[in-house]
Design a protein around this motif. Structure first.
Motif, short mmCIF file in Angstrom:
data_model
loop_
_atom_site.label_atom_id
_atom_site.label_comp_id
_atom_site.label_asym_id
_atom_site.label_seq_id
_atom_site.Cartn_x
_atom_site.Cartn_y
_atom_site.Cartn_z
N CYS A 218 -3.26 -10.31 15.00
CA CYS A 218 -1.95 -10.17 14.37
C CYS A 218 -0.85 -10.77 15.24
O CYS A 218 0.09 -11.39 14.75
CB CYS A 218 -1.64 -8.70 14.06
N PHE B 186 3.30 -4.11 9.00
CA PHE B 186 2.82 -4.47 7.67
C PHE B 186 2.76 -3.24 6.78
O PHE B 186 2.67 -2.11 7.26
CB PHE B 186 1.45 -5.15 7.73
N PHE C 116 4.12 1.06 -1.77
CA PHE C 116 3.16 0.90 -0.69
C PHE C 116 2.48 2.22 -0.36
O PHE C 116 3.10 3.28 -0.40
CB PHE C 116 3.86 0.35 0.56
N HIS D 75 -2.03 -6.61 2.58
CA HIS D 75 -1.13 -6.23 3.66
C HIS D 75 0.02 -7.23 3.66
O HIS D 75 -0.20 -8.43 3.82
CB HIS D 75 -1.84 -6.24 5.01
N TYR E 178 -6.94 -4.42 -1.32
CA TYR E 178 -5.56 -4.21 -0.84
C TYR E 178 -4.96 -5.49 -0.29
O TYR E 178 -5.68 -6.39 0.16
CB TYR E 178 -5.53 -3.15 0.28
N CYS F 296 0.72 -3.23 13.82
CA CYS F 296 -0.56 -3.65 14.40
C CYS F 296 -0.32 -4.51 15.64
O CYS F 296 0.38 -5.51 15.57
CB CYS F 296 -1.40 -4.41 13.39
N GLY G 171 0.72 -1.76 3.27
CA GLY G 171 -0.46 -1.95 2.43
C GLY G 171 -0.24 -1.45 1.02
O GLY G 171 0.38 -0.41 0.79
N TYR H 135 0.72 -12.90 3.45
CA TYR H 135 -0.03 -11.68 3.14
C TYR H 135 -1.44 -11.81 3.66
O TYR H 135 -1.91 -12.91 3.96
CB TYR H 135 -0.03 -11.38 1.64
N SER H 136 -2.09 -10.67 3.76
CA SER H 136 -3.51 -10.61 4.12
C SER H 136 -4.23 -9.83 3.03
O SER H 136 -3.78 -8.75 2.64
CB SER H 136 -3.70 -9.90 5.46
N ALA I 7 2.08 2.04 5.90
CA ALA I 7 2.70 0.99 6.71
C ALA I 7 2.42 1.29 8.17
O ALA I 7 2.51 2.44 8.60
CB ALA I 7 4.21 0.93 6.46
#
Length: 144
Positions: free
Chosen positions: A40, A51, A29, A99, A97, A35, A53, A89-90, A32
């Motif tokens: 969120c 999260f 990653f 998240h 990317y 958020c 990334g 996930y996002s 991190a």
């Protein structure tokens, strides 16, 4: 999404609450964060979303991809399990990317969140009690 992890990166596994959807991600990653934005909070049902990334190529759904509910478009979306609703996930930053909500990981990642973001809209009933830096909105310094 295909996984092309760096050759020495450990592979972590993750899954939704009902285990219908599972994924693998390299323990490589880039950043991190915690958020606290209202989106969120709503999507996780929690005070904030921790999260991590990672570049898109180092993440892949290994089972249950046909059971994903996608909210958004090709380059920016949230992927939930259609059965249990878990956010898995996002896809962000124009699709470059992913998240990963750290709570969906089965294995412990090497990275830890380094800051709180969007604390200007955090839940009023939640008090941040750690010593991590806090940003009213997003932070981009130190984030690739």
């Amino acid at each position: 999404m295909a996984a092309s992890a760096s050759p020495n990166a450990r592979i972590l596994t993750g899954e939704c609450y009902c285990r219908a959807v599972r994924y693998e991600v390299a323990d490589a990653f880039t950043y991190a964060l915690n958020c606290h934005c209202s989106n969120c909070r709503r999507t996780t049902g929690s005070a904030f979303k921790p999260f991590a990334g990672i570049v898109r190529e180092q993440f892949r759904v290994v089972s249950g991809a046909d059971g994903l509910m996608i909210y958004g478009d090709e380059t920016t979306h949230n992927a939930h399990c259609a059965r249990c609703g878990s956010l898995l996930y996002s896809l962000v930053r124009d699709g470059a990317y992913v998240h990963v909500p750290m709570g969906t990981l089965r294995d412990a990642p090497a990275i830890r969140p380094s800051a709180h973001i969007f604390v200007g809209s955090k839940a009023p009933w939640y008090a941040i009690l750690d010593d991590l830096p806090q940003y009213q909105e997003h932070v981009t310094r130190g984030v690739e």
